[in-house]
Structure formats: structure tokens, C-alpha cells
Design a protein around this motif. Structure first.
Motif, PDB file in Angstrom:
ATOM      1  N   LEU A  27      22.832  80.544  73.648  1.00  0.00           N
ATOM      2  CA  LEU A  27      22.550  79.471  73.339  1.00  0.00           C
ATOM      3  C   LEU A  27      21.164  78.980  73.145  1.00  0.00           C
ATOM      4  O   LEU A  27      20.336  78.149  72.646  1.00  0.00           O
ATOM      5  CB  LEU A  27      22.993  78.767  74.703  1.00  0.00           C
ATOM      6  N   ALA A  83      19.085  77.229  69.945  1.00  0.00           N
ATOM      7  CA  ALA A  83      18.038  76.032  70.426  1.00  0.00           C
ATOM      8  C   ALA A  83      17.044  76.225  69.487  1.00  0.00           C
ATOM      9  O   ALA A  83      16.678  75.429  68.926  1.00  0.00           O
ATOM     10  CB  ALA A  83      17.909  76.108  71.450  1.00  0.00           C
ATOM     11  N   CYS A 138      21.370  72.691  73.885  1.00  0.00           N
ATOM     12  CA  CYS A 138      21.614  74.033  74.074  1.00  0.00           C
ATOM     13  C   CYS A 138      21.019  74.638  75.226  1.00  0.00           C
ATOM     14  O   CYS A 138      21.408  75.297  76.229  1.00  0.00           O
ATOM     15  CB  CYS A 138      21.193  74.720  72.943  1.00  0.00           C
TER      16      CYS A 138
END
Ligand code: C2E
Ligand code: MG
Ligand code: MG
Length: 759
Positions: free
Chosen positions: A211, A215, A247
Motif C-alpha cells: 500500500l 501510494a 493507501c
């Protein structure tokens, strides 16, 4: 499915906040995308008008990250830094929003928001690097140098190679252009660093790392779009920011899935620094050729300096690492190899298929030297032993100290050499080297050694097995009075368990497996039972009742004698006190060992024990053997003196077997003398023995000592002892050593005290 999702979240995770963020961010970023792709559709909106919403999202993200930082302990440093970065972003947005309210600022109001994307770097970079460390245990104190050098190098490369290629970029004011270049460089380095999490840090199965990578990649793409389109694509920020926020926020609410720590290749930092230096130098050269701007030159120069500094630090670290490695393999006291290095050597040789001989050497009586002359003298002796052993080595042999007074030599054997003979010869060479005394503290100390040798010749064994075998053989050598012993699997198969036995004994001491048996002592004249001798037994859970001969030598060699005596004394004093309270007035004799008499704290503890149980000191007899008094006469005399001072009786056990002079009887505060069993046994058959016993009893009485005859097995011997005026008799004739309960029953059986001994 929903349940599974929820269970992956940290307990208490702010789900409503997450939901809100997703609800706002996703449509907003879709709207942003439409706006960038089809400006005509959504005319009239701009980044400035978006600011309140973006700001609100960043504030929410800040809240989530700060919550995570407070919620966890292990990764707090990571989340704190990520939260600080979000705070910087939010502050930049806020400042831009405020500026936008000032009439006439226009797009210039975006400056703080743009530069916030650069200012965020140290925080996020620091957070990611730290995260990496949780996964890899890699500690790099020079993160800032690494990261800054990389960002500067990317900026320089972009300024020299990319910016001139996009003409519309030159139309931008410098602060906006450099902010865009800086943002891309920052994102590029952050993405690169974040990618080390799954790959170097072995956190690939942790969705949070992906994540974060996602991002930052979104942010990098927006920055790339802005650069590629000459600043016009800056609107992509409206897409990337909501994605980045979502995210990060989701990552912050997921549970950590820590992978097993994995060492990272330390060369990585060095390679990184090299790449930066090469890139910066290439940029400088190209910049000089094409006449690049001073900003680019400065960036490239600074990047090269920072990376160079990092390299220099790396070199220093590597040098320090080499020292640590050396230290990890060296014994500090003697400078020889340590246990780890010796085992490694065995491993190396075994891996090559070379047969190995291992000699394990234990310095006899080292403890006595250490106790008597002090630790400094003990250390001196160990160093001298080390120097003395070195000439006994052949090329390729490794001498090391395993710890304490144990040394070992690992020798590689010729493939067809008779392993046992070579190993024994090695042991003999080592033994010979220690024959001469050592000059320690102005004295000459004899420090012979017991040496056990073993080889990997006939069967392949692991290094620790080989060590254990040599240890078993060494112990055998020690038992038979020093010298060299070879491990023999037929003979030593049983004793190979002796190390395990030591561990079991350690446990037995705390688990109360040591029990006392009591052997009665009878007054020869009256037949009264006047006392008992407490003799220790080990109620071993599997091997049954073990006798002192089975484990006392182990306890002595492995330093467990102090604890053993402590247990025996405590039980004996408690037992004597209990009998006293039942009206049984019995003297309690307890055996002390050599090491006990070097312990100056012993008399104090005995006094405490007597006090605690309310037992009169006169009821306690402490038996010491003559030989222990010779080891360190001054110290043991002091301890014996203090014990006598307490009021306890000191008894000389096994009298006649040692070589001590009779002068001890004059100097020592002794009140009892126990004639060794060997004299009692030969009393009736050997006239000389009879003469010695008779005169010893007479001498003892003149000195005011009580005489106890040990090992009295028959009635005629007892009768003869009576004629010689011996005071007390102890032996199988009366009773074997018995558990306390049996002894009481035996006493009751005796009925009238005289029945055991009849005149
Ligand atoms: P010791 O102090 O001389 O104890 C006498 C030993 O002779 C005991 O052996 C006892 O069972 C044995 N014995 C007694 N009467 C006769 C007899 O008539 N004939 C024969 N053949 N033997 C007899 P044990 O219990 O095996 O103890 C052996 C030695 O272990 C003791 O010799 C003592 O030196 C030591 N020991 C025993 N308990 C302790 C203890 O708690 N601490 C220390 N440091 N040493 C202990
Ligand atoms: Mg004894
Ligand atoms: Mg004895």
C-alpha cells in the motif's frame, strides 16, 4: 469475507474515518482525472479551489497515522515519522489555502503546497528506512546522507537531461519548476526505498508495504506527468493525493505481519553511494559541456559530496565490523581463538572432508590458584598456559580457549593417518608443555592439565559432538588423576551422558532431588547413639538413588559444590532441629568439600541457618578432609577457624589417608578425628595398623580430641576399639546410612540404647 477483512484490521481501528476517506477520496480523484483529461467538461475548477478538500483529507490522514503511532509500540518510530510527513503536507496545504484568500496571488498561492511535497522527504524517508530495520535488523545511522544524496542526484540529472527536453518547462518560474523537479526526485527515491521493504526487508507478504509503495507510486506518477507536460499536468495531483491518502490510511489500520528478520546485504548502501557518485559525476561533466544551470551543478556537486561522505562512513563502518568480527572470534584474555572460532574451524575441516582431532585441556587446580591468589593471578596463569601451549602446535592447528580454564586444539589430520595415535600424540605434546611450573605472583605454580582427545576419523560427527566426546575423555583423564585420555566409544558410551547429568544435577539442586541419609554413630563405651552423619543421595527420577561417588566429582568440577553443600546443610540443620524438638538429642555431622573451605562467607551462612532453626552450634559437626587443608592453607584455616568460633565442632574426616603433618592438629581448632575406614578394616589383622590406631587415639586424646572409627563392620573390631579407648563407632555393624524416617524406626528398634553395643 467481511469478517476476514475486519480481522485484518487492528482492533479499534477508526473504521468510520477510513470509510469517510474512501467515500470522499475515490469520487474526488475520479473527478480529478476527468478534469485533467477533459478540461472542458469541468471548467472553472482548479487546484486552488480543491485545496479545502485535499487539506481535509490530509488532516484525516494525519489523525489516522497519529492514532497508529500511539496504538503500537514496536513500529512507533515508523508511524510517528509518517504522521509527521502527513502533517507537513497538511501544513503546506493550509498555508496555500490561506495565501489563496489573499487577492491577486493566483497560482503562486500553491507554492507552499508544492514545496510541502519536497519537505515531506526526511520524514517519510526516515519512516520507511526505520520500517525496513524492523524487518531486517539493519541499522544504518546515515540515512539522511543516503537519501539526500540520492534526491540531489536525481534533481541534477533531471535539470541537466530532462528539463531542457521539455520546452514548456522553461516557461515556469524557477520556484515552481524546481518544486516539480524536487517532488519527482523525492517520490522517485521514496518509491525506490519503499520497494526495499518487500525485497530486502522480506516484508513482501505484508500488504501494508505494498500500500505504501502504491501510494508513493501514485504520487510519483503525478509528479512525472507534471514534468512531462511542462507543469500543465500538475492537475494529476488531484488524482494522486486522494489515492496516496487512502493507501496510507488503510496501511495504518492493518495489522502488522512481521516477517522473520533477514540480514540485508551490507554492500547495498555502498552500491547505492557508488551509483549516486557516478550519476552526479556524469551530470557534472555533461552539465559542463552543455552549460547547465548553476542549480543543477550545485545539486550534482552536493550529491557527490554527500555520497562520498557516505562511502567514507561506510569504509569506517566496515573496518569497525572487521574488528567486531575479529573480536567475535577471539578470546579477549589470551588473544587465542574462542569457542566459536574453534567450532567453526572443525566445521570447515569437516565440510572439506578432512578428518579432525580435537584435544580438550582443563587446567587442574585452576580454581584453587584463582581462589588463593586472586583473579589477576588466575588470568596471568591462563595467559602463561596459552603461551606455553603454542609451541606444541603444528602448521594448521588452531589453539583456542573455550572459557574458564578450558583450552582446546583443533588439528587437521592426514587422510590416512592413524587418527587415534595422532590425537593422543597431540594430547601428550600439550601435556608435556605444562609439566614445568609457572611463575605467578612471585611463586612457582604447578598447573598440570587433564586432556581429553577425540577425532572424527571413524564416523562423521558434528563439531559440538566432537567437543562433547573430547570433554568426556577429559573428564575421564581428570578422574584418573590427570594426563591424557582418548575418547573410546565402547568405553565412554555411558559416560557421554555425563554432561547431561551435570545439567540434571543443576536442576536437582533446585528441585529438591538431593536427600540425606543418616548413619548413626554410637558411643563405644555406653552404646548410646550420640549422633548421625548426614550423607547425601540423589533421588534421580530415572536412574534411582545415586550415591555421592556418582555425582560429587561432577559437582566439584562443574562448580556446583557450593550449592550442594548449601542444600545439605539446610536439610541437616532442619532435621537435627526437628529431632531435637521430638526429644532426640543427636549430633549432626555434615561433610564439607575443598571448595567449601575457600568460601569465606560460609561461616556466616551456617550461623544464620543455626539461628533460623534454633539449633545449638554444638549439635553441628563439620567434617573436613586433611587434603583440603593443604590446597590453600591460609584461607581454609581462616574458614575452619570461623566455623569453630561459632561453636560448631570441626572434625578431620578420613584421618590417616592424607599427607598432612601432625602440626595441623596443633594449629587447627579441631575437636574430632575420624579414623579412616582402611585402618578400621585392618585393625585386627595388621599389627602395624593396630599400632598406628592405638597411638593415634592416644595422641588425639592428649590433644583433647574425640576419636570416631569409621567403617566398623564387625563385633570383634568394635571390641578391640573399645580396648583402645576409641570414643565413637560408625559402620555397617550398627546401621547403613538410612533415610530420616527409617533411622527413627531403627532407633526405636534399638529399644534400650545399650542393645546395639554389648560389653
Ligand atoms: P565419608 O564422609 O567418609 O562417609 C562415609 C562413607 O563410608 C559413606 O559412604 C558411608 O556409607 C560409608 N560407610 C559407612 N560405614 C561403612 C562400613 O561399615 N563399611 C563400608 N565399606 N562403608 C561404610 P557414602 O555415603 O557413599 O559417601 C561417600 C563419601 O562421599 C563420604 O565419605 C563423603 O566424603 C562424601 N559425601 C557424602 N555426603 C556428602 C555431602 O553431603 N557433602 C560432601 N561434601 N561430601 C559428602
Ligand atoms: Mg564424612
Ligand atoms: Mg570418612
Amino acid at each position: 469475507m467481511a469478517g476476514r477483512m475486519r480481522s485484518r484490521l487492528l482492533p479499534g481501528a477508526p473504521r468510520w474515518l477510513l470509510g469517510l476517506l474512501v467515500l470522499v477520496a475515490v469520487p474526488f480523484s475520479l473527478f480529478g482525472a476527468v478534469r485533467v483529461l477533459r478540461p472542458a467538461l469541468v471548467a472553472g475548477t482548479s487546484l486552488v479551489t480543491d485545496l479545502p478538500l485535499v487539506l481535509a483529507m490530509h488532516v484525516l490522514l494525519l489523525a489516522v497515522l497519529a492514532w497508529r503511532a500511539r496504538r503500537v509500540t514496536t513500529e512507533r518510530a515508523v508511524w510517528n515519522r509518517l504522521a509527521l510527513g502527513a502533517g507537513v503536507y497538511a501544513a503546506g496545504m493550509l498555508a496555500a489555502g490561506v495565501l489563496a484568500l489573499v487577492p491577486g496571488t493566483g497560482d503562486a498561492a500553491l507554492v507552499p503546497a508544492l514545496w510541502a511535497g519536497v519537505a515531506v522527504f526526511p520524514f517519510w524517508y526516515g519512516g520507511i528506512v526505520r520500517w525496513n530495520r524492523y524487518g531486517t535488523s539493519l541499522a544504518d545511522p546515515n540515512d539522511v546522507l543516503n537519501g539526500s544524496a540520492a534526491v540531489l542526484a536525481v534533481v541534477a540529472v533531471l535539470d541537466v537531461f530532462v528539463v531542457p527536453a521539455v520546452p514548456s518547462l522553461s516557461l515556469l518560474p524557477w520556484w515552481e519548476l524546481q518544486a516539480l523537479v524536487g517532488q519527482f526526485a523525492v517520490c522517485f527515491v521514496l518509491v525506490g526505498t519503499a520497494l526495499t521493504l518487500p525485497f530486502l526487508g522480506a516484508m513482501g507478504r505484508d500488504p501494508r508495504t505494498w500500500l505504501v509503495v502504491a501510494a508513493l507510486t501514485a504520487d510519483m506518477c503525478a509528479a512525472a506527468a507534471a514534468l512531462a507536460t511542462g507543469g500543465r499536468g500538475a492537475g494529476w495531483v488531484a488524482v494522486s493525493h486522494p489515492l496516496l491518502v487512502v493507501c496510507f490510511a488503510v496501511a495504518a489500520t492493518l495489522r502488522s505481519r512481521r516477517a522473520a528478520p533477514q540480514p540485508t546485504d551490507p554492500a547495498a548502501a555502498t552500491i547505492g553511494a557508488y551509483v549516486v557518485i557516478v550519476a552526479a559525476t556524469a551530470t557534472l561533466l555533461t552539465g559542463a559541456l552543455i552549460g547547465a544551470g548553476t542549480g543543477a551543478v550545485w545539486c550534482a556537486g552536493l550529491a557527490a559530496v554527500a555520497a562520498g561522505t557516505r562511502l567514507a562512513v561506510n569504509v569506517r563502518e566496515i573496518a569497525a565490523l572487521a574488528v567486531t568480527r575479529r573480536e567475535a572470534l577471539t578470546d579477549e584474555l589470551t588473544g587465542l581463538a574462542n569457542r566459536r572460532a574453534l567450532l567453526r574451524r572443525v566445521e570447515e575441516l569437516s565440510a572439506e572432508g578432512t578428518p579432525v582431532a580435537l584435544a580438550l585441556l582443563d587446567v587442574d587446580k585452576f580454581k584453587e590458584v584463582n581462589d588463593a591468589l586472586g583473579h589477576a593471578a588466575g588470568d596471568d596463569l591462563l595467559r602463561l598456559v596459552a603461551r606455553r601451549l603454542e609451541p606444541a602446535l603444528r602448521a594448521g592447528d588452531v589453539l583456542g580457549r573455550l572459557g574458564g580454564d578450558e583450552f582446546a586444539v583443533v588439528a587437521a589430520l592426514e587422510p590416512n593417518a592413524p587418527a587415534a595415535d595422532v590425537a593422543l600424540a597431540l594430547g601428550a605434546r600439550l601435556h608435556e608443555r605444562l609439566a614445568e611450573p609457572f611463575p605467578v605472583e612471585g611463586m612457582f605454580v604447578h598447573a598440570s592439565a587433564s586432556i581429553g582427545v577425540a577425532s572424527t576419523d571413524d564416523d562423521v560427527v558434528r563439531p559440538t559432538h566432537l567437543l562433547r566426546r573430547a570433554d568426556v575423555a577429559m573428564y575421564d583423564a581428570k578422574r584418573s588423576g590427570g594426563g591424557v585420555a582418548l575418547y573410546d566409544s565402547r568405553r565412554h558410551a555411558d559416560s557421554s551422558g555425563h554432561l547431561a547429568l551435570v545439567e540434571e544435577l543443576r536442576r536437582a539442586l533446585t528441585d529438591g532431588q538431593l536427600v540425606l541419609h543418616h548413619q548413626p554413630q554410637l558411643d563405644v563405651a555406653t552404646g548410646h547413639v550420640s549422633g548421625v552423619e548426614a550423607l547425601v543421595r540423589w533421588a534421580h527420577p530415572e536412574r534411582g538413588l545415586l550415591h555421592p561417588g556418582d555425582f560429587l566429582p561432577l559437582a566439584e568440577v562443574h562448580g556446583l559444590m557450593g550449592a550442594l553443600t548449601e542444600t545439605v546443610l539446610a536439610q541437616a540443620v532442619a532435621q537435627a532441629a526437628e529431632w531435637q524438638s521430638q526429644g532426640l538429642d543427636l549430633r549432626m555431622s555434615v561433610n564439607l568439600s575443598a571448595s567449601n573451605l575457600l568460601d569465606v562467607g560460609l561461616p556466616g551462612r551456617v550461623a544464620q541457618l543455626l539461628d533460623a532453626h534454633g539449633l545449638a552450634p554444638a549439635a553441628l559437626v563439620l567434617e573436613v578432609t586433611e587434603s583440603v587443608l593443604i590446597t590453600d592453607p591460609d584461607r581454609s584455616l581462616a574458614v575452619v577457624g570461623a566455623l569453630a568460633q561459632l561453636g560448631a565442632t570441626v572434625s578431620i574426616d578420613d584421618f590417616g589417608t592424607g599427607y598432612s603433618s601432625l602440626a595441623y592438629l596443633r594449629d587447627l581448632p579441631v575437636a574430632e578425628l575420624k579414623l579412616d575406614r582402611s585402618f578400621t578394616a585392618d585393625l585386627l589383622t595388621d599389627r602395624r595398623t593396630e599400632a598406628i590406631v592405638a597411638s593415634t587415639i592416644e595422641l588425639a586424646h592428649r590433644l583433647g580430641l574425640r576419636v570416631v572409627a569409621e567403617g566398623v563392620e564387625d563385633e570383634p573390631t568394635l571390641r578391640h576399639l573399645r580396648t583402645l579407648d576409641c570414643d565413637v563407632s560408625q559402620g555397617y555393624l550398627h546401621a547403613r546410612p538410612l533415610p530420616a524416617g527409617d533411622l527413627v524406626a531403627w532407633l526405636a528398634d534399638q529399644g534400650a540404647p545399650r542393645t546395639a553395643v554389648t560389653r
